[in-house]
Motif scaffolding. Structure first.
Motif, mmCIF file in Angstrom:
data_model
loop_
_atom_site.group_PDB
_atom_site.id
_atom_site.type_symbol
_atom_site.label_atom_id
_atom_site.label_comp_id
_atom_site.label_asym_id
_atom_site.label_seq_id
_atom_site.Cartn_x
_atom_site.Cartn_y
_atom_site.Cartn_z
ATOM 1 N N ALA A 21 2.794 -0.323 3.516
ATOM 2 C CA ALA A 21 2.846 0.867 2.674
ATOM 3 C C ALA A 21 1.555 0.997 1.868
ATOM 4 N N GLU A 22 1.052 -0.120 1.371
ATOM 5 C CA GLU A 22 -0.173 -0.073 0.591
ATOM 6 C C GLU A 22 -1.354 0.335 1.463
ATOM 7 N N LYS A 24 -1.229 2.135 4.176
ATOM 8 C CA LYS A 24 -1.079 3.556 4.504
ATOM 9 C C LYS A 24 -1.522 4.430 3.342
ATOM 10 N N THR A 25 -1.183 4.022 2.125
ATOM 11 C CA THR A 25 -1.579 4.795 0.948
ATOM 12 C C THR A 25 -3.092 4.806 0.798
ATOM 13 N N PHE A 29 -5.617 8.015 1.124
ATOM 14 C CA PHE A 29 -6.525 8.355 0.032
ATOM 15 C C PHE A 29 -7.966 8.434 0.529
#
Length: 77
Positions: A21-22, A24-25, A29
């Motif tokens: 998840a990190e 992907k974030t 960005f």
């Protein structure tokens, strides 16, 4: 081969659920920043190619006070 421990593969880390998840974030960005950078570059190149098309005519052709429009000699007072 010289007594070093093998380098772990960073493709699939042990905590894959949290890192996924990190990552992907961060990836989203970075993509957003790249798109924003490309939009700014396109805008800057358009301004460089035709600088007077975006400028309103009243800001640089009016208020000459007696001089003809388009004449860039300033009156000495």
């Amino acid at each position: 081969a010289l007594g070093r421990p093998p380098i772990p593969c960073l493709c699939h880390p042990a905590g894959a659920a949290g890192m996924d998840a990190e990552q992907k974030t961060v990836f989203a960005f970075v993509i957003f920043l790249l798109v924003f950078l490309v939009m700014l570059m396109v805008r800057c190149f358009r301004i460089l190619l035709d600088p007077y098309s975006r400028m309103p005519a009243s800001s640089w052709t009016d208020h000459k006070e007696g001089l003809e429009r388009g004449q860039f000699d300033y009156a000495l007072v």
